[in-house]
Enzyme design. Structure first.
Site, mmCIF file in Angstrom:
data_model
loop_
_atom_site.group_PDB
_atom_site.id
_atom_site.type_symbol
_atom_site.label_atom_id
_atom_site.label_comp_id
_atom_site.label_asym_id
_atom_site.label_seq_id
_atom_site.Cartn_x
_atom_site.Cartn_y
_atom_site.Cartn_z
ATOM 1 N N HIS A 186 -5.304 9.461 1.667
ATOM 2 C CA HIS A 186 -4.364 8.922 2.669
ATOM 3 C C HIS A 186 -4.321 7.394 2.593
ATOM 4 C CE1 HIS A 186 -2.446 9.731 6.817
ATOM 5 N NE2 HIS A 186 -2.060 8.545 6.387
ATOM 6 N N HIS B 234 -1.665 3.889 2.212
ATOM 7 C CA HIS B 234 -0.326 3.292 2.215
ATOM 8 C C HIS B 234 -0.343 2.114 1.244
ATOM 9 C CE1 HIS B 234 1.025 5.687 5.672
ATOM 10 N NE2 HIS B 234 -0.233 5.586 6.080
ATOM 11 N N LEU B 235 0.249 2.338 0.057
ATOM 12 C CA LEU B 235 0.233 1.279 -0.957
ATOM 13 C C LEU B 235 1.380 0.283 -0.771
ATOM 14 C CD1 LEU B 235 -0.805 3.233 -4.196
ATOM 15 C CD2 LEU B 235 -2.183 1.616 -2.880
ATOM 16 N N ARG B 236 2.370 0.668 0.040
ATOM 17 C CA ARG B 236 3.474 -0.228 0.460
ATOM 18 C C ARG B 236 4.465 -0.612 -0.633
ATOM 19 N NH1 ARG B 236 2.588 1.229 5.486
ATOM 20 N NH2 ARG B 236 1.060 0.009 6.654
ATOM 21 N N ASP C 275 4.311 11.392 6.956
ATOM 22 C CA ASP C 275 3.286 10.585 7.636
ATOM 23 C C ASP C 275 3.824 9.251 8.153
ATOM 24 O OD1 ASP C 275 0.442 10.070 8.355
ATOM 25 O OD2 ASP C 275 0.823 8.336 7.079
ATOM 26 N N HIS D 171 1.433 14.825 10.128
ATOM 27 C CA HIS D 171 1.158 13.734 11.071
ATOM 28 C C HIS D 171 1.465 14.325 12.443
ATOM 29 C CE1 HIS D 171 1.718 9.455 12.640
ATOM 30 N NE2 HIS D 171 2.287 10.187 13.579
ATOM 31 N N ASP E 100 -6.578 6.271 5.746
ATOM 32 C CA ASP E 100 -5.302 5.846 6.356
ATOM 33 C C ASP E 100 -5.140 4.324 6.190
ATOM 34 O OD1 ASP E 100 -2.847 5.842 7.570
ATOM 35 O OD2 ASP E 100 -3.556 6.524 9.528
ATOM 36 N N HIS F 121 -1.127 -4.448 6.941
ATOM 37 C CA HIS F 121 -0.072 -5.209 7.634
ATOM 38 C C HIS F 121 -0.444 -6.681 7.573
ATOM 39 C CE1 HIS F 121 1.987 -1.715 9.250
ATOM 40 N NE2 HIS F 121 0.837 -1.224 9.679
HETATM 41 O O1 DOR Z 1 -1.618 3.532 12.084
HETATM 42 C C1 DOR Z 1 -0.830 4.006 11.295
HETATM 43 N N1 DOR Z 1 -0.230 3.244 10.352
HETATM 44 N N2 DOR Z 1 -0.543 5.307 11.375
HETATM 45 C C2 DOR Z 1 0.420 5.872 10.636
HETATM 46 O O2 DOR Z 1 0.622 7.070 10.773
HETATM 47 C C3 DOR Z 1 1.224 5.052 9.710
HETATM 48 C C4 DOR Z 1 0.504 3.840 9.302
HETATM 49 C C5 DOR Z 1 1.367 2.802 8.609
HETATM 50 O O3 DOR Z 1 2.154 3.172 7.722
HETATM 51 O O4 DOR Z 1 1.239 1.616 8.928
#
Ligand code: DOR
Length: 421
Positions: free
Chosen positions: A62, A64-66, A154, A181, A307, A311
């Protein structure tokens, strides 16, 4: 090229191995094991693992490579560098990129970019619905064909139960899991943290545990009805653990993950309007955290995933309501999981299972084992190294961690991907 990993303690749950062994890697695969000092290949590069533990390369299902779309937060290059630094040899990339990974072309872009730039393996996960908007199913067969190992929306739930049912039916044709999700948007409303005493004191809108639990219950019921493989993402609440435990007892094909923050922190971390403690689902109560730990202990929660949600600090440095949900996790997961081991919640073998074999099994990908002939994806962990989390040292492009300054014991010291140190 040959690599000889000497003098380590090898722990491989898939083969019930936990002993002092030397391990020979040849041409990218695991070639053989032998008692210490018994393998003497000419010209092998030697890695001294004395006092260290040699485990199957860790797999974070899980992440998020963005990329594509938010490369200022993370790229496939920086995200996999963070993975490698944290001990992960493989990551699954979540589809909530821009554009969303809901088509062959996006999956192929991710795979070709990974081929060019990644230092860990990347397994893409496709979207359930087009644009993850919940209105129309994505081309699930096409995503599977292009290389997706699972489907999920997700970041958002699939609110329409009939849509989820159809997605499960398609996923069953390709024998891939649907990752859910779990969040009932009508219950989550404008919530930004757990609903309860602390949200009331802080004057913030709350997300009740029930928002997660009703969707876990719905998807378990649908998985039973359809006969689909269901994986529950980021479990945060005691009620969810109860529903999953019962579903497993009844033989429903459900697996589940939790994340280090849910077994390490509670909603108290939000006090001071700390946006580094804002994620979705939210941090919950001490009772929930206890239930998550119990779920890991008894195997209800099979998988520890991060996860990892990078950011920018400028995005997080705003009023709590406006900050995005999510924290980075790749570079702290091993240390936080070993803390659980040191606290007696998990055995070391159980921790290795949750970080390698179990996610591989949930996805039916051939990872998470040191079997002879398998890809030489190996993590070497120093259980004794004490270190302090310093986000400025992260390989990730983002720094949004609530664990800055934490003293942890145990860290990945070497990560080998396909026989490459
Ligand atoms: O906290 C989270 N950030 N929960 C998610 O389900 C998505 C993720 C994100 O993509 O930033």
């Amino acid at each position: 090229m040959n690599i000889l990993i000497q003098n380590g303690r090898v722990v491989d749950p898939a083969n019930a191995i936990d002993e002092a062994l030397d391990l020979l890697v040849s041409d990218g695969t695991i070639a053989r094991f032998g008692k210490a000092g018994t393998i003497k290949p000419a010209g092998a590069q030697v890695v001294d693992a004395k006092g260290k533990v040699v485990v199957p390369g860790l797999l974070d299902m899980h992440v998020h490579l963005r990329e594509p779309g938010s490369e200022y937060k993370e790229t496939i290059s920086t995200g996999t560098a963070a993975a490698k630094a944290g001990g992960f040899t493989s990551v699954c990339s979540m589809p909530n990129t821009n554009p969303v990974n809901d088509s062959r072309s996006v999956t192929e872009f991710i795979l070709s970019q990974a081929q060019r730039e990644a230092v860990a393996r990347v397994f893409p996960i496709g979207a359930i619905t087009k644009g993850s908007r919940g209105a129309e199913l994505a081309e699930i067969g096409e995503l599977y064909d292009a290389g997706c190992v699972a489907i999920t929306d997700d970041g958002k739930p699939v609110m329409n139960g009939a849509m989820m049912r159809r997605a499960m039916e398609y996923a069953t044709i390709f024998d891939i899991p649907v990752i859910s999700h779990c969040e009932d948007m009508s219950l989550a409303g404008k919530g930004v943290m757990n609903e309860g005493f602390v949200s009331t004191e802080l004057g913030l809108n709350g997300i009740p545990g029930a928002a997660e639990e009703v969707m876990v219950a719905r998807d378990v019921a649908l998985a039973e009805f359809v006969g689909c493989r269901l994986h529950i993402a980021h479990v945060s609440s005691a009620g969810s653990v109860r529903v999953i435990r019962e579903a497993k007892q009844r033989g429903i094909k459900v697996t589940a993950e939790t994340c280090p923050h849910y077994f390490s922190l509670t909603e108290e971390a939000v006090r001071g309007y700390n946006t580094l403690a804002k994620m979705n689902p939210p941090l919950r109560t001490a009772e929930d955290r206890g239930a998550i730990r119990d779920g890991l202990r008894d195997g209800t929660l099979d998988v520890i995933a991060t996860d990892h949600a990078p950011h920018g600090m400028d995005e997080k440095s705003v009023e709590f309501d406006y900050a995005p949900f999510g924290i980075v996790g790749l570079e702290t997961a091993v240390g936080l999981t070993l803390k659980l081991v040191n606290e007696g919640v998990l055995t070391f073998e159980g921790a290795v299972r949750a970080l390698s074999l179990n996610p591989a099994k949930a996805l039916t990908i051939n990872k998470g084992t040191l079997s002879v002939g398998a890809d030489a994806d190996i993590t070497i962990i120093d259980l004794d190294q004490e270190w302090v989390v310093d986000a400025s040292q992260f390989k990730s492009k983002s720094r949004n961690t609530p664990f800055g300054g934490w003293k942890l014991k145990g860290r990945a010291m070497e990560t080998i991907v396909g026989g490459v140190l």
